[in-house]
Motif scaffolding. Structure first.
Motif, PDB file in Angstrom:
ATOM      1  N   TYR A  29      -2.674   1.351   6.574  1.00 41.69           N
ATOM      2  CA  TYR A  29      -3.646   0.217   6.233  1.00 41.69           C
ATOM      3  C   TYR A  29      -4.708   1.356   5.563  1.00 41.69           C
ATOM      4  CZ  TYR A  29      -1.691  -3.313   8.721  1.00 41.69           C
ATOM      5  OH  TYR A  29      -1.757  -4.422   9.413  1.00 41.69           O
ATOM      6  N   CYS A  30      -4.409   0.912   4.218  1.00 40.74           N
ATOM      7  CA  CYS A  30      -5.689   1.863   2.873  1.00 40.74           C
ATOM      8  C   CYS A  30      -6.594   1.036   3.448  1.00 40.74           C
ATOM      9  CB  CYS A  30      -5.539   0.955   1.877  1.00 40.74           C
ATOM     10  SG  CYS A  30      -6.488   1.698   0.000  1.00 40.74           S
TER      11      CYS A  30
ATOM     12  N   GLY B 120      -7.730  -2.568   2.534  1.00 36.95           N
ATOM     13  CA  GLY B 120      -7.102  -2.811   3.231  1.00 36.95           C
ATOM     14  C   GLY B 120      -5.647  -3.161   3.100  1.00 36.95           C
ATOM     15  N   THR B 121      -5.096  -3.221   2.083  1.00 39.00           N
ATOM     16  CA  THR B 121      -3.503  -3.197   1.667  1.00 39.00           C
ATOM     17  C   THR B 121      -2.609  -2.699   2.803  1.00 39.00           C
ATOM     18  OG1 THR B 121      -3.855  -4.190  -0.287  1.00 39.00           O
ATOM     19  CG2 THR B 121      -1.225  -3.448   0.432  1.00 39.00           C
ATOM     20  N   ARG B 122      -2.074  -3.080   3.411  1.00 41.44           N
ATOM     21  CA  ARG B 122      -0.703  -2.151   4.463  1.00 41.44           C
ATOM     22  C   ARG B 122       0.851  -1.793   3.882  1.00 41.44           C
ATOM     23  NH1 ARG B 122       2.987  -5.259   9.488  1.00 41.44           N
ATOM     24  NH2 ARG B 122       4.027  -2.653   9.760  1.00 41.44           N
ATOM     25  N   ASN B 123       0.836  -0.761   4.033  1.00 40.19           N
ATOM     26  CA  ASN B 123       1.615   1.005   2.901  1.00 40.19           C
ATOM     27  C   ASN B 123       2.444   0.883   4.286  1.00 40.19           C
ATOM     28  OD1 ASN B 123       0.376   1.029   0.141  1.00 40.19           O
ATOM     29  ND2 ASN B 123      -1.794   0.864   1.933  1.00 40.19           N
TER      30      ASN B 123
ATOM     31  N   CYS C 296      -2.395   4.163  -1.850  1.00 37.36           N
ATOM     32  CA  CYS C 296      -2.478   2.737  -1.942  1.00 37.36           C
ATOM     33  C   CYS C 296      -1.580   1.865  -2.713  1.00 37.36           C
ATOM     34  CB  CYS C 296      -4.069   2.446  -1.127  1.00 37.36           C
ATOM     35  SG  CYS C 296      -3.678   0.416  -1.262  1.00 37.36           S
TER      36      CYS C 296
END
Length: 473
Positions: free
Chosen positions: A2-3, A7-10, A17
């Motif tokens: 997660y960034c 908060g984006t899942r990578n 990200c």
């Protein structure tokens, strides 16, 4: 992953990200992980070391072998490039001192006996040993006292001529040269004092029993005595020695080195004897070896041995202790019973005063020794011609026979030559002898003989004795 910014899942392997484009930060390893991993490694290393200890593996060598087999190092070696790692040089290796192993006593005896001899004179026998290359043999002075020529018998029973080239009138030591053993390697002599308690081996011919060996210990040091000769710092030993052992070597039982010359026996109980330390006489013997005494020089010392008889008792004028003997008595006589047997019977020197029993005994003993040597060593008649009266039939027969033996393959070996009777008359004397000997022909066939022979002795105008006739009885 997660960034931390949006908060984006990578994806787990993403570096930036996918939503905001900012760089992602890696997650920290929990604090407990590192200690656990290290503990596992230590447990494995300890187990490996334990296996190496109990199974005797060399893990260092195995690891090095693994390193040497890596492709990178192999390619580097083939390319001829230098390794970045250089061995540390410790300089030249220190020499390792090698200590020769102790020998078995049987090995010491076997190696030494061919270099130990029985020494014969007309009066008796003793022992000796090869001291230096060139056939140089050490013995006691009292063994060869009064003689320049002796017979040297080896451990195989073969006789050879020997000549005294050194003798002392102070120390009981003499040196003989026998060319028959000039190429034989000598025994090694010890050059320093041997400590008390050392196990020793005495070699020689006690009571005439040749090739004898006895084992014991060095039981005493620094014994000083004066018994006709001066004995300084001599060794005391409990190895069995007896009359006839005189001049034989005393060996260190472990190294095989000669540490002494067996010389005296304590007569009270025959439990111990004495040996002259080899290191104490090396200078004296080496001087004789480098500059031999002439025959006349050896003979000039014989006067001091007038106190010796065939029984080896010293004169009363010489300090002598009855507790000791030098092994040299009538039991060792090479020519049979001692002259003393005749001295009580033939005290009268004859009416004319020409013949004397002691003179006849010495004359015939000397003749038989030289006569036997002439046959054994094929010397011909010339060396013994002075014993015979010229112009007699018997002299001519002797000359013909001895010269004939010198030219053919007959081999003589003598065992006994014993004077059994002396008869003195006004104008002549008769000496009877018992003889035993063997003769081997060119085919090796050996015949044994025993006989009694009577010699007729006349006196020349100077009072000297001559053999005029010899007849078998």
């Amino acid at each position: 992953m997660y960034c931390q910014h949006c908060g984006t899942r990578n994806e787990r392997e993403a570096v930036y990200c996918s939503s905001c484009g900012k760089p992602l930060k890696a997650r920290k390893t929990p604090g407990w992980v590192i200690p656990v991993v290290l503990s596992c490694l230590l447990i494995l290393t300890g187990s490996a070391a334990g296996i190496g200890y109990y199974t005797d593996w060399d893990f260092g060598s195995l690891l090095n072998q693994g390193k040497q087999q890596t492709p990178a190092l192999e390619q580097q070696a083939e390319a001829g490039s230098q390794s970045p790692l250089k061995p540390v040089s410790s300089g030249p290796a220190a020499p390792i001192k090698s200590v020769p192993p102790d020998k078995e006593k049987t090995e010491v005896i076997k190696e030494s006996l061919p270099r130990v001899f029985t020494i014969f004179t007309r009066d008796g026998l003793g022992s000796g040993f090869l001291y230096k290359k060139g056939g140089l043999i050490v013995t006691n002075a009292h063994v060869v006292a009064g003689f320049t020529d002796v017979v040297v018998r080896n451990s195989d029973g073969k006789d050879a001529a020997g000549k005294v080239i050194g003798i002392s009138d102070k120390y009981d030591v003499a040196l003989i040269r026998s060319d028959a053993y000039s190429k034989l390697a000598p025994l090694v002599s010890e050059t320093k004092e041997t400590p008390i308690g050392t196990e020793v081996i005495a070699l020689g011919s006690p009571q005439g029993f040749e090739n004898s060996a006895s084992v014991g210990y060095l039981t005493g040091l620094n014994r000083d005595m004066e018994l006709g000769f001066v004995y300084e710092k001599i060794y005391q030993i409990d190895a069995q020695i007896d009359q006839g052992s005189s001049g034989g070597p005393l060996l260190d039982a472990k190294t095989g080195k000669v540490i002494g010359i067996n010389s005296l026996l304590y007569k009270e109980n025959n439990l111990f004897g004495f040996s002259i330390p080899m290191y104490s006489v090396l200078d004296l013997v080496n001087r004789w070896a480098a500059a031999p005494m002439s025959e006349s020089a050896v003979a000039s010392l014989f006067g001091i041995y007038d106190s010796y008889t065939a029984s080896s008792n010293f004169d009363s004028d010489i300090a002598y202790d009855d507790e000791y003997t030098d092994f040299y008595d009538d039991s060792d006589s090479y020519y049979g019973d001692d002259y003393d047997e005749y001295s009580d019977t033939y005290e009268d020197e004859s009416a004319a005063g020409v013949f004397a029993d002691d003179g006849l005994y010495d004359f015939m003993s000397s003749f038989r020794m030289d006569y036997e040597e002439a046959l054994v060593y094929k010397e011909g008649f010339s060396p013994i011609s002075h014993y015979f009266l010229p112009g007699t039939a018997s002299t001519a027969a002797f000359a013909s026979f001895v010269d004939e033996v010198a030219a053919d393959d007959r081999i003589y070996e003598f065992y006994e030559s014993e004077i059994t009777e002396i008869e003195i008359q006004d104008d002549r004397s008769f000496v009877t002898m018992y003889l035993s000997y063997s003769v081997a022909d060119s085919r090796g066939e050996q015949n044994f003989f025993e006989k009694r022979k009577q010699y007729t002795i006349l006196a020349d105008e100077y009072g000297g004795y001559k053999i005029s006739n010899a007849a078998d009885l």
